[in-house]
Design a protein around this motif. Sequence first.
Motif, PDB file in Angstrom:
ATOM      1  N   VAL A 279      39.200  41.204  37.290  1.00 42.32           N
ATOM      2  CA  VAL A 279      39.762  41.719  35.829  1.00 42.32           C
ATOM      3  C   VAL A 279      41.062  41.074  35.888  1.00 42.32           C
ATOM      4  N   TYR A 280      41.412  40.442  34.817  1.00 42.81           N
ATOM      5  CA  TYR A 280      42.515  39.776  34.388  1.00 42.81           C
ATOM      6  C   TYR A 280      43.340  40.397  33.466  1.00 42.81           C
ATOM      7  N   THR A 281      44.643  40.287  33.933  1.00 42.89           N
ATOM      8  CA  THR A 281      45.609  40.779  32.710  1.00 42.89           C
ATOM      9  C   THR A 281      46.497  39.547  32.125  1.00 42.89           C
ATOM     10  N   GLU A 331      43.837  43.600  29.418  1.00 47.84           N
ATOM     11  CA  GLU A 331      42.797  43.341  30.553  1.00 47.84           C
ATOM     12  C   GLU A 331      41.638  42.744  30.071  1.00 47.84           C
ATOM     13  N   ARG A 333      37.924  42.121  31.697  1.00 53.57           N
ATOM     14  CA  ARG A 333      37.048  41.888  32.785  1.00 53.57           C
ATOM     15  C   ARG A 333      35.768  41.062  32.672  1.00 53.57           C
TER      16      ARG A 333
END
Length: 356
Positions: A279-281, A331, A333
């Motif tokens: 998961v990147y923000t 966010e 994923r």
Amino acid sequence: MSDQLVMIIDGMPHTGWKEASIARSIERGPHNFSLQLSEIWNTEKQVNRRAIEQGMSLQAYLNDDLFMSGYINELAPSYDANNHTISIRGSSRLGDLVDCSTTGKAFAGQSLLQISQSLCAPFGITVHVDASAKKAANQIFNKSKRLDLGEPIWEFLEELARVRAVLLTSNANGDLIITRAGTGYADVALALGQNIKTASGNFSGRELFSQYTVSGQQSNEPSVKLESVDTVLPIATVNGSGRYRPFAVAADDDMDVAGCKTRAEWQRNVNQGRSESVVYTVTGWRQTPDGRIWAPNERVIVSDPYQGLLNAERLIVETRLMLNERGRNTELRVMPKNAFDLIPEVESAASEGFIR
């Protein structure tokens, strides 16, 4: 131009949201949202009270870009002497298919597209088919299909979609999309030290095995085994190289050796893909300034050595647009695309009536 989140609720625009979270995923058909609005008000005159009620329609815009259409399912107002807070939860229009059931209906000599259109029409939902799924969506089922009394409509459609190896998702208008894992790319890559703000990986070996055995229904040549090696399952080293971890499954359908092998390969590939989730923000809701809003079912190139990803191609499985005290962020994923490589299920006599 600064992005503004505008909610058109029952035809009226509403802005000034304190918190917002809008999730869109290829693993769930409906989009989901939660919103919170706080405002100063006067308890005696009840001024500034917004006319928002459960069941109202809602369209979410980022400036002039529509990215979700649905309904308010839950409304929770709270207040004290000086403040009034409204918390809202809901889903896109496909949420009605998840919640609702009917007295049942039989479908003979029809395709997934035709059945979907018939069931979606009373809800005012249009069905679209991406080019990648057109042949599968228009293929007539060999035997009649039956939606049982009280069976959720979405559950029934998902069973049919698995038979045709397609995904069911939603678009910005809340319509049903029959598709497969996306082939298009995001406009920008995800890169550590550039647009990646935070990251959280989940690399699990619980669903990874040293061999996969699939048994078919035929008595001759009933099964096939696939031995994993480092070049095929490199993530198997998470739990120790050469560790004995067998996995066996009996197929529900008639299969020959070739069919068992295909199913075993598919199980191995999907398990591997789903074992690698990150998961990147990123800052903002758009891929580039004034560009497209981040969306699921697109491929993206990821450069993140901390997660062991160097110019790796990943599929965006879910996006969550967020507004809170930390500002506007998204966010994302991501997983390997093979987590969503589907194979058609054989149309056996048992599956035609969906006997459970």
